[in-house]
Enzyme design. Structure first.
Site, PDB file in Angstrom:
ATOM      1  N   TYR A 141      75.169  19.016  72.651  1.00 33.12           N
ATOM      2  CA  TYR A 141      73.653  18.330  72.331  1.00 33.12           C
ATOM      3  C   TYR A 141      74.274  18.137  70.289  1.00 33.12           C
ATOM      4  O   TYR A 141      73.460  17.528  69.554  1.00 33.12           O
ATOM      5  CB  TYR A 141      72.763  18.895  72.240  1.00 33.12           C
ATOM      6  CG  TYR A 141      72.508  18.710  73.746  1.00 33.12           C
ATOM      7  CD1 TYR A 141      73.424  18.487  74.326  1.00 33.12           C
ATOM      8  CD2 TYR A 141      71.627  19.493  73.995  1.00 33.12           C
ATOM      9  CE1 TYR A 141      73.005  18.587  75.662  1.00 33.12           C
ATOM     10  CE2 TYR A 141      70.801  19.248  75.646  1.00 33.12           C
ATOM     11  CZ  TYR A 141      71.841  18.735  76.568  1.00 33.12           C
ATOM     12  OH  TYR A 141      71.326  18.603  77.332  1.00 33.12           O
ATOM     13  N   LYS A 192      82.338  26.132  82.458  1.00 33.29           N
ATOM     14  CA  LYS A 192      83.209  25.170  84.023  1.00 33.29           C
ATOM     15  C   LYS A 192      85.034  25.357  83.522  1.00 33.29           C
ATOM     16  O   LYS A 192      85.154  24.536  82.679  1.00 33.29           O
ATOM     17  CB  LYS A 192      82.652  24.312  83.647  1.00 33.29           C
ATOM     18  CG  LYS A 192      83.496  23.066  84.460  1.00 33.29           C
ATOM     19  CD  LYS A 192      82.612  22.368  85.709  1.00 33.29           C
ATOM     20  CE  LYS A 192      83.703  21.848  86.526  1.00 33.29           C
ATOM     21  NZ  LYS A 192      83.692  21.773  88.285  1.00 33.29           N
ATOM     22  N   ASP A 225      79.344  23.846  89.103  1.00 31.79           N
ATOM     23  CA  ASP A 225      78.420  22.951  89.768  1.00 31.79           C
ATOM     24  C   ASP A 225      77.737  24.273  91.518  1.00 31.79           C
ATOM     25  O   ASP A 225      76.897  23.928  92.094  1.00 31.79           O
ATOM     26  CB  ASP A 225      79.785  22.554  90.296  1.00 31.79           C
ATOM     27  CG  ASP A 225      81.048  22.664  90.252  1.00 31.79           C
ATOM     28  OD1 ASP A 225      81.095  23.808  89.495  1.00 31.79           O
ATOM     29  OD2 ASP A 225      82.248  21.751  90.273  1.00 31.79           O
ATOM     30  N   ASP A 249      70.173  23.899  80.214  1.00 28.53           N
ATOM     31  CA  ASP A 249      69.082  22.524  80.383  1.00 28.53           C
ATOM     32  C   ASP A 249      68.728  22.050  81.674  1.00 28.53           C
ATOM     33  O   ASP A 249      67.538  22.277  81.682  1.00 28.53           O
ATOM     34  CB  ASP A 249      69.669  21.498  79.482  1.00 28.53           C
ATOM     35  CG  ASP A 249      68.664  20.197  78.844  1.00 28.53           C
ATOM     36  OD1 ASP A 249      67.781  20.339  79.718  1.00 28.53           O
ATOM     37  OD2 ASP A 249      69.064  18.873  78.434  1.00 28.53           O
ATOM     38  N   ASP A 253      66.140  23.224  84.391  1.00 28.08           N
ATOM     39  CA  ASP A 253      65.027  22.168  85.289  1.00 28.08           C
ATOM     40  C   ASP A 253      64.690  22.046  86.970  1.00 28.08           C
ATOM     41  O   ASP A 253      64.122  22.144  87.463  1.00 28.08           O
ATOM     42  CB  ASP A 253      64.919  20.844  85.328  1.00 28.08           C
ATOM     43  CG  ASP A 253      65.154  20.544  83.913  1.00 28.08           C
ATOM     44  OD1 ASP A 253      64.067  20.943  82.734  1.00 28.08           O
ATOM     45  OD2 ASP A 253      64.003  19.085  84.096  1.00 28.08           O
TER      46      ASP A 253
END
Ligand code: NAD
Length: 369
Positions: A141, A192, A225, A249, A253
């Site tokens: 970001y 990852k 994942d 982020d 959620d």
């Protein structure tokens, strides 16, 4: 000495949910001796029209020195009138970075009282109690270079940069290990590393910090994942989850589905303490401005109210009051208080204000035993 709080209600449902959070703060002032000076300031289109920036410079300068900042939400159609460069300069991302709040704590609780509102089976969601620790000041970001460039073939190319330096990983890892040490003592680090170099570095640094300074915390690693799948399948397996800015982020959620709604989730974003022991801190519900329901008076204020609980705990040293507020929220839910997003089948739903009333009533009942 009163402590000082700056409140930025922001846009969309932000002001609606923050109004209820402020009622809760008032209750703690009147009943539990919370001595807080509350200063409410404009953030968003209103501030832009008055000052030419999303937030006035004078306010911005005070966000770091305040004892805490309570934020509602940003974004939505109203932002269209603000030029992109002004938007970027005053964005929530820029403010989080300016405040140095690199450790974003996002607790996710599976409320048995909300089993009928969760997308997950009661035996999967009930009893879930985990915290996502999201790195908030770096990664994709913020990385440079970034932008959208025109290509000779008439197309365009979007570019973002994912970068993490050792010190950035070290400080968020320490925050997550310290949190895990005070909880069930389990930390699962997300990356990852099978594809990304940043992920490999992330895993190396987290492992080293764990071995050097936190041998008592049980550390595991998971690919992002698989983590998404495990959060939907068996969220109860996690205690503290550590993730970079973007992975944190997205993964947090999923907590909305566990808790019943995005509107249930609070967050705390903490800086490192300065030489005087002062630590900048930003508290906000995880959700955004929800333009689809803004102005209707039906937004769930519990994410904002529970963010006040995190503020009591992490900035004001009032653990007992934080626990009282969390018990009161459970009590209100157990008593059937529901906004439409967590509505029980065949039961009427409350307005945003009605949920605020229910929490205030539950606070009084819980406090008196
Ligand atoms: P959102 O979080 O605003 O809403 C997603 C969905 O959840 C919507 O259906 C909404 O109605 C529902 N929802 C969210 N909060 C709720 C609440 N308290 N009670 C009941 N339902 C609730 O995300 P979005 O729609 O993807 O984004 C809308 C705007 O918000 C965008 O401009 C986005 O950039 C911004 N945003 C801001 C923040 C923030 O301020 N921290 C976070 C996320 C998104």
């Amino acid at each position: 000495m009163p402590r000082d709080l700056i409140v930025l209600p922001g846009e969309g449902i932000g002001p609606e949910v923050i109004r209820q959070a402020l009622r809760v703060i008032d209750w703690f002032g009147a009943r539990r001796g919370l001595d807080l000076t509350v200063r409410e300031e404009a953030y968003g289109v209103a501030a832009y029209r008055r000052h030419g920036g999303i937030v006035a410079d004078a306010v911005r300068a005070d966000l770091v020195s305040a004892d805490a900042v309570l934020f509602g939400a940003t974004g939505g159609p109203a932002f269209e009138e603000i030029p992109p460069e002004v938007r970027r300069a005053g964005s929530l991302l820029a403010i989080r970075r300016e405040m140095g709040v690199f450790a974003n704590l996002r607790p996710i609780v599976g409320y048995a009282e909300l089993a009928d509102a969760s997308a997950l089976k009661p035996e999967v969601m009930a009893g879930v109690d985990l915290v996502v620790v999201r790195e908030l000041n770096g990664g994709l970001y913020f990385g440079e270079p970034r932008g959208i460039a025109d290509l000779p073939d008439g197309g365009r190319r979007g570019l973002n940069t994912l970068t993490y330096a050792t010190w950035e990983i070290e400080r968020i890892a320490r925050a997550a290990f310290t949190l895990a040490r005070g909880r069930a003592g389990r930390l699962c680090s997300v990356d990852k590393s099978n594809v990304l170099e940043t992920g490999r570095l992330w895993r190396d640094v987290v492992s080293r910090i764990g071995a050097e300074a936190y041998p008592d915390v049980r550390l595991s690693h998971i690919l992002v994942d698989n983590c998404a799948m495990q959060l939907a399948r068996e969220p109860g397996q996690f205690d503290v989850l550590l993730a970079d800015n973007m992975f944190g982020d997205i993964l947090s959620d999923i907590g909305g589905a566990v808790s019943g709604s995005l509107g249930m989730l609070p967050s705390a974003s903490l800086a490192a303490p300065d030489a005087d022991g002062h630590r900048a801190a930003l508290y906000e519900p995880v959700h955004g401005s929800a333009p689809d329901i803004a102005g209707k008076g039906i937004a769930n204020p519990l994410g904002a109210i529970l963010s006040v609980g995190l503020m009591l705990r992490h900035s004001l040293g009032r653990e007992e009051d934080a626990a009282l507020l969390e018990r009161a929220v459970r009590r209100a839910l157990a008593g059937g208080a529901r906004t439409p997003d967590i509505r029980a089948p065949n039961r009427p739903a409350l307005s945003t204000e009605g949920m605020g009333d229910a929490v205030i009533a539950a606070l009084a009942e819980t406090a008196s035993g």
